[in-house]
Scaffold this motif. Sequence first.
Motif, PDB file in Angstrom:
ATOM      1  N   ARG A 267     -42.169  47.641 -20.947  1.00 14.74           N
ATOM      2  CA  ARG A 267     -41.830  47.774 -19.523  1.00 14.74           C
ATOM      3  C   ARG A 267     -40.685  48.763 -19.285  1.00 14.74           C
ATOM      4  O   ARG A 267     -40.164  48.877 -18.179  1.00 14.74           O
ATOM      5  CB  ARG A 267     -41.444  46.401 -18.950  1.00 14.74           C
ATOM      6  N   GLU A 268     -40.312  49.498 -20.342  1.00 16.40           N
ATOM      7  CA  GLU A 268     -39.159  50.390 -20.261  1.00 16.40           C
ATOM      8  C   GLU A 268     -39.306  51.452 -19.164  1.00 16.40           C
ATOM      9  O   GLU A 268     -38.369  51.676 -18.383  1.00 16.40           O
ATOM     10  CB  GLU A 268     -38.907  51.077 -21.615  1.00 16.40           C
ATOM     11  N   SER A 269     -40.456  52.104 -19.096  1.00 20.19           N
ATOM     12  CA  SER A 269     -40.614  53.173 -18.093  1.00 20.19           C
ATOM     13  C   SER A 269     -40.605  52.598 -16.678  1.00 20.19           C
ATOM     14  O   SER A 269     -40.082  53.232 -15.753  1.00 20.19           O
ATOM     15  CB  SER A 269     -41.862  54.000 -18.355  1.00 20.19           C
ATOM     16  N   GLU A 270     -41.163  51.406 -16.488  1.00 20.02           N
ATOM     17  CA  GLU A 270     -41.116  50.763 -15.171  1.00 20.02           C
ATOM     18  C   GLU A 270     -39.677  50.447 -14.771  1.00 20.02           C
ATOM     19  O   GLU A 270     -39.299  50.596 -13.606  1.00 20.02           O
ATOM     20  CB  GLU A 270     -41.923  49.467 -15.168  1.00 20.02           C
ATOM     21  N   TYR A 271     -38.894  49.979 -15.752  1.00 18.58           N
ATOM     22  CA  TYR A 271     -37.485  49.676 -15.494  1.00 18.58           C
ATOM     23  C   TYR A 271     -36.747  50.953 -15.083  1.00 18.58           C
ATOM     24  O   TYR A 271     -36.010  50.970 -14.097  1.00 18.58           O
ATOM     25  CB  TYR A 271     -36.837  49.062 -16.740  1.00 18.58           C
ATOM     26  N   ASP A 272     -36.955  52.021 -15.856  1.00 24.73           N
ATOM     27  CA  ASP A 272     -36.311  53.298 -15.534  1.00 24.73           C
ATOM     28  C   ASP A 272     -36.704  53.766 -14.135  1.00 24.73           C
ATOM     29  O   ASP A 272     -35.863  54.198 -13.347  1.00 24.73           O
ATOM     30  CB  ASP A 272     -36.677  54.363 -16.564  1.00 24.73           C
ATOM     31  N   GLN A 273     -37.990  53.679 -13.823  1.00 25.81           N
ATOM     32  CA  GLN A 273     -38.478  54.112 -12.506  1.00 25.81           C
ATOM     33  C   GLN A 273     -37.857  53.267 -11.399  1.00 25.81           C
ATOM     34  O   GLN A 273     -37.443  53.799 -10.369  1.00 25.81           O
ATOM     35  CB  GLN A 273     -40.011  54.034 -12.435  1.00 25.81           C
ATOM     36  N   ALA A 274     -37.787  51.973 -11.580  1.00 29.04           N
ATOM     37  CA  ALA A 274     -37.190  51.104 -10.562  1.00 29.04           C
ATOM     38  C   ALA A 274     -35.761  51.532 -10.260  1.00 29.04           C
ATOM     39  O   ALA A 274     -35.322  51.502  -9.103  1.00 29.04           O
ATOM     40  CB  ALA A 274     -37.236  49.646 -11.022  1.00 29.04           C
ATOM     41  N   HIS A 275     -35.037  51.966 -11.295  1.00 20.51           N
ATOM     42  CA  HIS A 275     -33.642  52.347 -11.087  1.00 20.51           C
ATOM     43  C   HIS A 275     -33.485  53.743 -10.484  1.00 20.51           C
ATOM     44  O   HIS A 275     -32.384  54.112 -10.072  1.00 20.51           O
ATOM     45  CB  HIS A 275     -32.844  52.170 -12.378  1.00 20.51           C
ATOM     46  N   ARG A 276     -34.562  54.473 -10.387  1.00 20.88           N
ATOM     47  CA  ARG A 276     -34.523  55.725  -9.626  1.00 20.88           C
ATOM     48  C   ARG A 276     -34.724  55.443  -8.138  1.00 20.88           C
ATOM     49  O   ARG A 276     -34.575  56.338  -7.301  1.00 20.88           O
ATOM     50  CB  ARG A 276     -35.598  56.692 -10.136  1.00 20.88           C
ATOM     51  N   GLU A 277     -35.056  54.180  -7.822  1.00 25.26           N
ATOM     52  CA  GLU A 277     -35.366  53.788  -6.440  1.00 25.26           C
ATOM     53  C   GLU A 277     -34.585  52.550  -6.000  1.00 25.26           C
ATOM     54  O   GLU A 277     -35.087  51.742  -5.222  1.00 25.26           O
ATOM     55  CB  GLU A 277     -36.863  53.506  -6.340  1.00 25.26           C
ATOM     56  N   VAL A 278     -33.346  52.392  -6.476  1.00 29.03           N
ATOM     57  CA  VAL A 278     -32.536  51.238  -6.069  1.00 29.03           C
ATOM     58  C   VAL A 278     -32.304  51.336  -4.560  1.00 29.03           C
ATOM     59  O   VAL A 278     -31.895  52.387  -4.060  1.00 29.03           O
ATOM     60  CB  VAL A 278     -31.181  51.213  -6.818  1.00 29.03           C
ATOM     61  N   PRO A 279     -32.579  50.254  -3.825  1.00 29.32           N
ATOM     62  CA  PRO A 279     -32.418  50.307  -2.365  1.00 29.32           C
ATOM     63  C   PRO A 279     -30.977  50.649  -1.965  1.00 29.32           C
ATOM     64  O   PRO A 279     -30.020  50.090  -2.509  1.00 29.32           O
ATOM     65  CB  PRO A 279     -32.775  48.887  -1.916  1.00 29.32           C
ATOM     66  N   ALA A 280     -30.850  51.557  -0.996  1.00 30.21           N
ATOM     67  CA  ALA A 280     -29.523  51.941  -0.498  1.00 30.21           C
ATOM     68  C   ALA A 280     -28.755  50.730   0.015  1.00 30.21           C
ATOM     69  O   ALA A 280     -27.541  50.631  -0.175  1.00 30.21           O
ATOM     70  CB  ALA A 280     -29.666  52.999   0.596  1.00 30.21           C
ATOM     71  N   GLU A 281     -29.462  49.792   0.633  1.00 34.18           N
ATOM     72  CA  GLU A 281     -28.809  48.573   1.136  1.00 34.18           C
ATOM     73  C   GLU A 281     -28.150  47.806  -0.009  1.00 34.18           C
ATOM     74  O   GLU A 281     -27.070  47.235   0.148  1.00 34.18           O
ATOM     75  CB  GLU A 281     -29.832  47.694   1.855  1.00 34.18           C
ATOM     76  N   LEU A 282     -28.782  47.807  -1.181  1.00 32.56           N
ATOM     77  CA  LEU A 282     -28.213  47.114  -2.333  1.00 32.56           C
ATOM     78  C   LEU A 282     -27.007  47.864  -2.882  1.00 32.56           C
ATOM     79  O   LEU A 282     -25.975  47.257  -3.166  1.00 32.56           O
ATOM     80  CB  LEU A 282     -29.269  46.921  -3.418  1.00 32.56           C
ATOM     81  N   THR A 283     -27.110  49.178  -3.030  1.00 27.67           N
ATOM     82  CA  THR A 283     -25.962  49.924  -3.557  1.00 27.67           C
ATOM     83  C   THR A 283     -24.768  49.826  -2.613  1.00 27.67           C
ATOM     84  O   THR A 283     -23.625  49.719  -3.064  1.00 27.67           O
ATOM     85  CB  THR A 283     -26.308  51.397  -3.847  1.00 27.67           C
ATOM     86  N   GLU A 284     -25.014  49.816  -1.322  1.00 28.20           N
ATOM     87  CA  GLU A 284     -23.931  49.651  -0.351  1.00 28.20           C
ATOM     88  C   GLU A 284     -23.295  48.266  -0.489  1.00 28.20           C
ATOM     89  O   GLU A 284     -22.069  48.130  -0.435  1.00 28.20           O
ATOM     90  CB  GLU A 284     -24.455  49.866   1.064  1.00 28.20           C
ATOM     91  N   ALA A 285     -24.109  47.237  -0.691  1.00 28.89           N
ATOM     92  CA  ALA A 285     -23.590  45.876  -0.861  1.00 28.89           C
ATOM     93  C   ALA A 285     -22.776  45.758  -2.147  1.00 28.89           C
ATOM     94  O   ALA A 285     -21.751  45.068  -2.181  1.00 28.89           O
ATOM     95  CB  ALA A 285     -24.740  44.868  -0.856  1.00 28.89           C
ATOM     96  N   ILE A 286     -23.216  46.425  -3.200  1.00 31.27           N
ATOM     97  CA  ILE A 286     -22.481  46.411  -4.466  1.00 31.27           C
ATOM     98  C   ILE A 286     -21.104  47.040  -4.259  1.00 31.27           C
ATOM     99  O   ILE A 286     -20.094  46.501  -4.716  1.00 31.27           O
ATOM    100  CB  ILE A 286     -23.288  47.126  -5.571  1.00 31.27           C
ATOM    101  N   ARG A 287     -21.061  48.151  -3.545  1.00 31.03           N
ATOM    102  CA  ARG A 287     -19.769  48.792  -3.251  1.00 31.03           C
ATOM    103  C   ARG A 287     -18.889  47.900  -2.381  1.00 31.03           C
ATOM    104  O   ARG A 287     -17.696  47.754  -2.642  1.00 31.03           O
ATOM    105  CB  ARG A 287     -19.990  50.144  -2.575  1.00 31.03           C
ATOM    106  N   ARG A 288     -19.464  47.305  -1.337  1.00 30.75           N
ATOM    107  CA  ARG A 288     -18.701  46.402  -0.464  1.00 30.75           C
ATOM    108  C   ARG A 288     -18.172  45.211  -1.251  1.00 30.75           C
ATOM    109  O   ARG A 288     -17.119  44.663  -0.919  1.00 30.75           O
ATOM    110  CB  ARG A 288     -19.563  45.903   0.698  1.00 30.75           C
ATOM    111  N   GLY A 289     -18.909  44.795  -2.273  1.00 31.23           N
ATOM    112  CA  GLY A 289     -18.490  43.662  -3.098  1.00 31.23           C
ATOM    113  C   GLY A 289     -17.349  43.995  -4.041  1.00 31.23           C
ATOM    114  O   GLY A 289     -16.848  43.112  -4.736  1.00 31.23           O
ATOM    115  N   GLY A 290     -16.955  45.264  -4.089  1.00 33.96           N
ATOM    116  CA  GLY A 290     -15.797  45.645  -4.884  1.00 33.96           C
ATOM    117  C   GLY A 290     -16.101  46.460  -6.128  1.00 33.96           C
ATOM    118  O   GLY A 290     -15.191  46.729  -6.916  1.00 33.96           O
TER     119      GLY A 290
END
Length: 104
Positions: free
Chosen positions: A13-36
């Motif tokens: 499942r390595e390539s699927e994992y890599d692909q998923a991380h090329r498409e991390v939702p912006a809402e999630l990355t923003e929440a991660i930043r807001r979380g510190g």
Amino acid sequence: MRIALHTRVKPGRESEYDQAHREVPAELTEAIRRGGAHEWTIWRSGQDLFHVIDCDDYEALLASLADLPVNIAWQARMAELLEVVHDYSEGGADKGLPAVWRLP
């Protein structure tokens, strides 16, 4: 604070994992930043994943993400791909890798 984690991708499942991380939702990355979080890097060697997270407070970061719908959806997707998952439980903050050596 800096936290290091180890997780593991399911075989094949390595390539699927890599692909998923090329498409991390912006809402999630923003929440991660807001979380510190200031930086989060993941390296993959075969199935093994090594995370380094620079954040204000790892326990507070996990708590800020635990019940967030976008994170719940992301973790469900990751659960399909991972043998060893990132632990968002109450005790998850204690799951970091112990530091053995650091070049000062």
